[in-house]
Design a protein around this motif. Structure first.
Motif, PDB file in Angstrom:
ATOM      1  N   SER A 206       0.551  -2.169   0.031  1.00 66.54           N
ATOM      2  CA  SER A 206      -0.501   0.466   0.187  1.00 66.54           C
ATOM      3  C   SER A 206       1.046   1.178  -0.063  1.00 66.54           C
ATOM      4  N   LEU A 207       2.544   1.315   0.568  1.00 67.87           N
ATOM      5  CA  LEU A 207       2.790   2.434   0.975  1.00 67.87           C
ATOM      6  C   LEU A 207       3.450   2.896  -0.519  1.00 67.87           C
ATOM      7  N   THR A 209       2.233   2.760  -3.561  1.00 69.21           N
ATOM      8  CA  THR A 209       1.217   3.603  -4.707  1.00 69.21           C
ATOM      9  C   THR A 209       0.780   4.980  -3.889  1.00 69.21           C
ATOM     10  N   LEU A 210       0.627   5.201  -2.516  1.00 69.55           N
ATOM     11  CA  LEU A 210       0.424   6.118  -1.919  1.00 69.55           C
ATOM     12  C   LEU A 210       2.100   7.078  -1.395  1.00 69.55           C
ATOM     13  N   ILE A 211       3.155   6.969  -1.703  1.00 65.70           N
ATOM     14  CA  ILE A 211       3.746   7.838  -1.410  1.00 65.70           C
ATOM     15  C   ILE A 211       4.467   7.770  -3.134  1.00 65.70           C
ATOM     16  N   GLN A 213       2.181   9.296  -5.563  1.00 65.79           N
ATOM     17  CA  GLN A 213       0.832   9.523  -5.239  1.00 65.79           C
ATOM     18  C   GLN A 213       0.947  10.730  -4.876  1.00 65.79           C
ATOM     19  N   GLY A 214       1.429  10.998  -3.085  1.00 71.12           N
ATOM     20  CA  GLY A 214       2.475  12.138  -2.235  1.00 71.12           C
ATOM     21  C   GLY A 214       3.255  12.714  -2.691  1.00 71.12           C
ATOM     22  N   VAL A 215       4.725  11.751  -3.716  1.00 66.75           N
ATOM     23  CA  VAL A 215       4.953  13.061  -3.873  1.00 66.75           C
ATOM     24  C   VAL A 215       4.827  13.671  -5.584  1.00 66.75           C
ATOM     25  N   ASP A 216       4.559  12.710  -6.547  1.00 62.73           N
ATOM     26  CA  ASP A 216       3.283  13.546  -7.256  1.00 62.73           C
ATOM     27  C   ASP A 216       2.747  14.939  -7.340  1.00 62.73           C
ATOM     28  N   LYS A 217       2.050  14.275  -6.077  1.00 60.69           N
ATOM     29  CA  LYS A 217       0.965  15.547  -5.847  1.00 60.69           C
ATOM     30  C   LYS A 217       1.980  17.227  -5.467  1.00 60.69           C
ATOM     31  N   ALA A 218       2.839  16.708  -4.357  1.00 55.07           N
ATOM     32  CA  ALA A 218       3.989  17.378  -3.746  1.00 55.07           C
ATOM     33  C   ALA A 218       4.994  18.443  -4.991  1.00 55.07           C
TER      34      ALA A 218
END
Length: 463
Positions: A206-207, A209-211, A213-218
Motif C-alpha cells: 500500500s505504501l 502507491t501512497l508514496i 502519489q504523494g510525491v507526484d502531488k507535492a
C-alpha cells in the motif's frame, strides 16, 4: 452532487413524445438497446437476489466447519477471506434490493406521468397561499424525478462493482502474501510472527502507491517528465496498476468520483464500506455467536446455571449439520448405557496457548502447517501423547455430583462434524436413578493474566 439526467426515450413504459434526432440508424439502434437496460436490470435483480441469500448461508457453513481446525495464524487468513466475502455478498444483496425498490418507484412515477402529464393541479391543492407557493418552488417535476431515479439505477451497480472488485483483488493478493509470509516465517523466524509479517507485506504494497502519489502531488509540477525521478514514480504507479488489476475498477472509480462532488462521493463510499463492515461485525460475529443478544426473559437463568439445561450438550438433540465448536457433549439427556460418553472439542486457538502456559514441558506432537503426500506427519522427537492427554485433563477438570473424577481421555474425531478433541467413557454403574450433574471446566482465556476464569459447563442428565 451533480445530477445525472439520462434521456427518458426507450428507458421504460411510453412517456411524452420527443422529436427524432437526425442521427444515423446505427446510433438510434444502439441508444434503443442501451436505453432499455432497465428490463435486463430487473431480470438480473430478481433472479440473482435469491441465490445471493443462499450463498451467504453456504459461506457461513464453510467458515464454521473450517474454523475449529485452525490455529491463530491460519484463522486470521480464513477470517480475512470470510469477512471480505461477506462484505461482497452484502454489497450485492443491498445493491439488488435497492435497485428493485428504486426501479419500482421509477415505474410508478412513469405510470403517474402517463396519466397526469401536467403533474400537480395546484389550483386544487388546499394549502394556504404561502405553503402552496413554497411547494411549487421546491417540489420537482415528475420528469425530473423520473430522470433522477433512472440515473440512480443506472449507476448503482457500477458503484457496487468498485467495492466488490476491490474486495476480490484483496482476497487474491491476501493468498499470495500469505504464502510469502509463511515462507519468511518458516525460513527466518522459526515459524513465528506469521501474522505480523503478513501485515507488513500488505502495508508495504500500500505504501508504494501512497508514496508515489504523494510525491507526484507535492513535486510533480517541478519534476522533469523525462527525468529519473519522474520515471520512477510512473513505474511505481504502473506496477501497482497492473499488479492489483486496477484496469477492472479504476475506469469506474474515475468516472464516478470525477462527476460528483468530491466530498459527497467519498463520504458515500466510506459510509457504505464501513456500514457494510459494521453489519458484518454485528450480524455475523456478535449476534450469530450470541455475543450480542436481546433478552426479555428477566426471570429465567442462562444456560450455564445448575437449574438450566442446554440442548447443545446432548448429541441426540443437536440439529443435523450444526457445529458447536466449543461446547462439550454427552450422548443424551437420559442415559441408558453403561457409560457416559463425554466429548470435549479441541480449539487450537485457545488450547495451544493453554497447554504451553500450563504445561510448558509438554512438546507438540506434530509440526504446524501444510502436509504434503499421503503419509501422516511423523511424531516430533520428545513428544508424548499421554503427556498431552494429562495436560488436557488438568485443564478440563471433571466432577460428577460434586465429586472429582479422573476419567481416562483418548484422542477422538467427531464422526459428524469432524471436529477433533478428547473423549472419555465415564461408568454409570452404581449411580442412583434420577438427576445428576456433570461439571466440566472450560479452557481459560490466558492471554490476559487477570482475566476471570470462564464459567464451567454444567451438564444435567438422568439415569
Amino acid at each position: 452532487m451533480n445530477e445525472m439526467e439520462p434521456p427518458l426515450t426507450g428507458a421504460g413504459p411510453p412517456g411524452p413524445e420527443r422529436p427524432e434526432r437526425p442521427d444515423s440508424p446505427g446510433r438510434r439502434t444502439s441508444e434503443d438497446v442501451l436505453g432499455r437496460t432497465w428490463e435486463m436490470e430487473l431480470l438480473i435483480s430478481g433472479g440473482v437476489l435469491f441465490a445471493l441469500f443462499q450463498l451467504s448461508g453456504a459461506l457461513n457453513q464453510v467458515f464454521e466447519r473450517a474454523e475449529p481446525h485452525l490455529g491463530l495464524d491460519s484463522f486470521v487468513g480464513l477470517f480475512l477471506v470470510y469477512s471480505l466475502g461477506k462484505i461482497i455478498l452484502y454489497t450485492l444483496i443491498a445493491s439488488f434490493i435497492l435497485h428493485l425498490a428504486v426501479r419500482g418507484y421509477w415505474i410508478g412515477l412513469i405510470g403517474l406521468q402517463s396519466v397526469f402529464p401536467a403533474g400537480p393541479n395546484w389550483e386544487q391543492v388546499k394549502y394556504g397561499p404561502l405553503a402552496r407557493q413554497l411547494y411549487r418552488e421546491m417540489v420537482p417535476s415528475l420528469p425530473r424525478m423520473i430522470q433522477r431515479a433512472n440515473g440512480f439505477c443506472s449507476v448503482i451497480f457500477s458503484f457496487a462493482a468498485i467495492l466488490v472488485l476491490v474486495c476480490i483483488v484483496t482476497i487474491g493478493w491476501a493468498g499470495v502474501f500469505a504464502v510469502v509470509a509463511y515462507g519468511i516465517s518458516k525460513l527466518f523466524l522459526d515459524g513465528q510472527y506469521l501474522f505480523p509479517v503478513l501485515m507488513a507485506l500488505f502495508m508495504s504494497a500500500s505504501l508504494v502507491t501512497l508514496i508515489a502519489q504523494g510525491v507526484d502531488k507535492a513535486l510533480g509540477e517541478r519534476l522533469v517528465p523525462a527525468g529519473r525521478p519522474a520515471r520512477v514514480i510512473r513505474a511505481m504507479l504502473r506496477g501497482y496498476y497492473r499488479l492489483f488489476l486496477e484496469s477492472l475498477y479504476r475506469p469506474i472509480f474515475l468516472t464516478l468520483f470525477s462527476n460528483f462532488r468530491k466530498k459527497a462521493i467519498y463520504a458515500v463510499y466510506y459510509f457504505v464500506f464501513f456500514g457494510l463492515f459494521g453489519l458484518f461485525i454485528v450480524k455475523d460475529l456478535l449476534i450469530r455467536r450470541d455475543v450480542l443478544t436481546w433478552s426479555s426473559y428477566v426471570y429465567l437463568p442462562d444456560s450455564r446455571d445448575e437449574s438450566a439445561m442446554d440442548f447443545v450438550y446432548y448429541e441426540s438433540q443437536r440439529p443435523e449439520g450444526e457445529i458447536y465448536r466449543a461446547s462439550p457433549s454427552i450422548q443424551d439427556d437420559v442415559i441408558r448405557d453403561p457409560y457416559l460418553e463425554l466429548f470435549i472439542p479441541y480449539a487450537p486457538i485457545r488450547h495451544d496457548l493453554a497447554i504451553r502456559k500450563r504445561c510448558p514441558g509438554v512438546e507438540p506432537l506434530a509440526e504446524p502447517g501444510p502436509l504434503f503426500g499421503l503419509k501422516e506427519s511423523e511424531p516430533r522427537p520428545g513428544s508424548d501423547p499421554q503427556a498431552v492427554l494429562r495436560c488436557l485433563a488438568g485443564i478440563h477438570k471433571v466432577s460428577l455430583d460434586g465429586k472429582p473424577l479422573r476419567p481416562d481421555f483418548l484422542f477422538y474425531t467427531h464422526p459428524r462434524t469432524e471436529i477433533r478433541g478428547i473423549l472419555a467413557y465415564i461408568p454409570t454403574e452404581g449411580l442412583a436413578k434420577g438427576s445428576h450433574l456433570l461439571r466440566v471446566e472450560a479452557v481459560p482465556k490466558l492471554r490476559k493474566e487477570d482475566a476471570p476464569r470462564p464459567e464451567p459447563y454444567l451438564i444435567r442428565f438422568w439415569i
